[in-house]
Scaffold this motif. Structure first.
Motif, PDB file in Angstrom:
ATOM      1  N   GLN A   1     -13.863 -13.636   2.200  1.00  0.00           N
ATOM      2  CA  GLN A   1     -14.483 -14.029   3.394  1.00  0.00           C
ATOM      3  C   GLN A   1     -14.083 -14.089   4.722  1.00  0.00           C
ATOM      4  O   GLN A   1     -15.094 -13.426   5.499  1.00  0.00           O
ATOM      5  N   LEU A   2     -13.754 -14.575   4.787  1.00  0.00           N
ATOM      6  CA  LEU A   2     -12.914 -14.883   6.101  1.00  0.00           C
ATOM      7  C   LEU A   2     -12.317 -13.646   7.200  1.00  0.00           C
ATOM      8  O   LEU A   2     -12.444 -13.117   7.931  1.00  0.00           O
ATOM      9  N   THR A   3     -11.116 -13.258   6.034  1.00  0.00           N
ATOM     10  CA  THR A   3     -10.794 -12.132   6.557  1.00  0.00           C
ATOM     11  C   THR A   3     -11.233 -10.729   6.438  1.00  0.00           C
ATOM     12  O   THR A   3     -10.805  -9.768   7.115  1.00  0.00           O
ATOM     13  N   GLU A   4     -12.219 -10.165   5.450  1.00  0.00           N
ATOM     14  CA  GLU A   4     -12.982  -9.277   5.305  1.00  0.00           C
ATOM     15  C   GLU A   4     -12.939  -8.528   6.460  1.00  0.00           C
ATOM     16  O   GLU A   4     -12.787  -7.495   7.093  1.00  0.00           O
ATOM     17  N   PRO A   5     -13.852  -9.413   7.297  1.00  0.00           N
ATOM     18  CA  PRO A   5     -14.255  -8.349   8.339  1.00  0.00           C
ATOM     19  C   PRO A   5     -13.370  -8.411   9.150  1.00  0.00           C
ATOM     20  O   PRO A   5     -13.620  -7.510  10.312  1.00  0.00           O
ATOM     21  N   LEU A   6     -11.994  -8.708   9.450  1.00  0.00           N
ATOM     22  CA  LEU A   6     -11.137  -8.410  10.299  1.00  0.00           C
ATOM     23  C   LEU A   6     -10.240  -7.075   9.513  1.00  0.00           C
ATOM     24  O   LEU A   6      -9.785  -6.044  10.254  1.00  0.00           O
ATOM     25  N   ILE A   7     -10.315  -6.744   8.450  1.00  0.00           N
ATOM     26  CA  ILE A   7      -9.576  -5.684   8.000  1.00  0.00           C
ATOM     27  C   ILE A   7      -9.919  -4.631   7.323  1.00  0.00           C
ATOM     28  O   ILE A   7      -9.533  -3.565   7.517  1.00  0.00           O
TER      29      ILE A   7
ATOM     30  N   PRO B   1     -12.301  -2.541   9.000  1.00  0.00           N
ATOM     31  CA  PRO B   1     -12.129  -1.997  10.204  1.00  0.00           C
ATOM     32  C   PRO B   1     -10.939  -0.604   9.746  1.00  0.00           C
ATOM     33  O   PRO B   1     -11.647   0.348  10.519  1.00  0.00           O
ATOM     34  N   ILE B   2     -10.473  -1.843   9.798  1.00  0.00           N
ATOM     35  CA  ILE B   2      -8.694  -1.015   9.757  1.00  0.00           C
ATOM     36  C   ILE B   2      -8.755   0.020   7.967  1.00  0.00           C
ATOM     37  O   ILE B   2      -7.899   1.281   8.762  1.00  0.00           O
ATOM     38  N   ARG B   3      -9.725  -0.813   7.396  1.00  0.00           N
ATOM     39  CA  ARG B   3      -9.376   0.778   5.871  1.00  0.00           C
ATOM     40  C   ARG B   3     -10.075   1.129   5.667  1.00  0.00           C
ATOM     41  O   ARG B   3     -10.177   1.963   5.314  1.00  0.00           O
TER      42      ARG B   3
ATOM     43  N   ILE C   1      -2.467  -0.966   2.389  1.00  0.00           N
ATOM     44  CA  ILE C   1      -1.777  -0.983   3.443  1.00  0.00           C
ATOM     45  C   ILE C   1      -2.671  -1.841   4.367  1.00  0.00           C
ATOM     46  O   ILE C   1      -1.574  -1.786   5.749  1.00  0.00           O
ATOM     47  N   SER C   2      -3.717  -2.211   4.486  1.00  0.00           N
ATOM     48  CA  SER C   2      -4.798  -2.661   5.670  1.00  0.00           C
ATOM     49  C   SER C   2      -4.180  -4.120   6.117  1.00  0.00           C
ATOM     50  O   SER C   2      -3.912  -4.575   7.331  1.00  0.00           O
ATOM     51  N   PHE C   3      -4.377  -4.918   5.415  1.00  0.00           N
ATOM     52  CA  PHE C   3      -2.782  -5.867   5.667  1.00  0.00           C
ATOM     53  C   PHE C   3      -1.456  -5.715   5.992  1.00  0.00           C
ATOM     54  O   PHE C   3      -1.409  -6.517   7.198  1.00  0.00           O
ATOM     55  N   MET C   4      -0.778  -4.766   5.923  1.00  0.00           N
ATOM     56  CA  MET C   4       0.183  -5.171   6.636  1.00  0.00           C
ATOM     57  C   MET C   4       0.062  -4.694   8.413  1.00  0.00           C
ATOM     58  O   MET C   4       0.744  -4.525   8.924  1.00  0.00           O
ATOM     59  N   ILE C   5      -1.146  -3.536   8.191  1.00  0.00           N
ATOM     60  CA  ILE C   5      -0.819  -2.807   9.689  1.00  0.00           C
ATOM     61  C   ILE C   5      -2.054  -3.706  10.216  1.00  0.00           C
ATOM     62  O   ILE C   5      -1.855  -3.738  12.037  1.00  0.00           O
ATOM     63  N   PHE C   6      -2.689  -5.131  10.256  1.00  0.00           N
ATOM     64  CA  PHE C   6      -2.864  -6.218  10.801  1.00  0.00           C
ATOM     65  C   PHE C   6      -1.588  -6.541  10.652  1.00  0.00           C
ATOM     66  O   PHE C   6      -1.746  -7.700  12.050  1.00  0.00           O
TER      67      PHE C   6
END
Length: 185
Positions: A137-143, A145-147, A158-163
């Protein structure tokens, strides 16, 4: 002296993390019945509750928590200065701006750790724990858009790695802007 500096800096940083988490949880509207969320609310309520009587919220902005977060950041700057890490007078007006850098630094590091814990938990718990739910819930709003731009490659996201690379770039940019101050925060 080094051990006292480490202890004080760690305590102030954890206080910053807890206050940032409280604000962030309110912003993304996490499940407040989650035990981890309840823990953050319970440990901050004795200070924020009375402070809200003096500093009311402005619409959806929790002004009391923001003021307390800024105050803790100023205390951290004064603490760092007291131990000789910053070579300026304690009463300089730059400290008021440095406090914003302290908050940004703490937010970036907190975000990094939350992403790391979420990645590790995704290997272990497969989304079935309260901690995994809160981290999502905390990180998904940030991840998210990259996904949308870079979809998962099969089973590998790899969206985590990009972030994290974006966070590292912003950290290096802040070192260029703030110099030594950013490194000691």
């Amino acid at each position: 002296m080094t051990s006292l500096y480490f202890l004080g800096n760690t305590i102030l940083t954890v206080c910053l993390y807890v206050l940032i988490l409280r604000l962030w949880m309110q912003r993304v509207r996490v499940n407040f019945y989650n035990p981890f969320t309840q823990f953050i609310v319970r440990i901050t309520q004795p200070i924020i509750g009375p402070l809200r009587k003096v500093i009311p919220s402005i619409k959806q902005i929790d002004t009391a928590t923001w003021v307390l977060l800024y105050f803790v950041a100023v205390i951290k700057i004064i603490f760092i200065s007291y131990y000789g890490m910053i070579n300026e007078s304690i009463w300089t007006s730059k400290y008021l701006l440095y406090a914003i850098a302290v908050i940004a630094h703490a937010f970036g590091h907190l975000l990094f750790w939350l992403l790391l814990f979420r990645a590790i938990l995704s290997w272990v718990s497969r989304g079935q724990s309260n901690a995994d739910e809160l981290l999502a819930q905390l990180t998904e709003p940030l991840i998210a858009p990259i996904r949308r731009i870079v979809p998962p490659l099969g089973m590998i996201d790899i969206s985590f790695m990009i972030f994290v690379f974006i966070l590292m770039f912003l950290n290096m940019l802040a070192v260029d802007v703030f110099g030594y101050l950013w490194l000691i925060l």
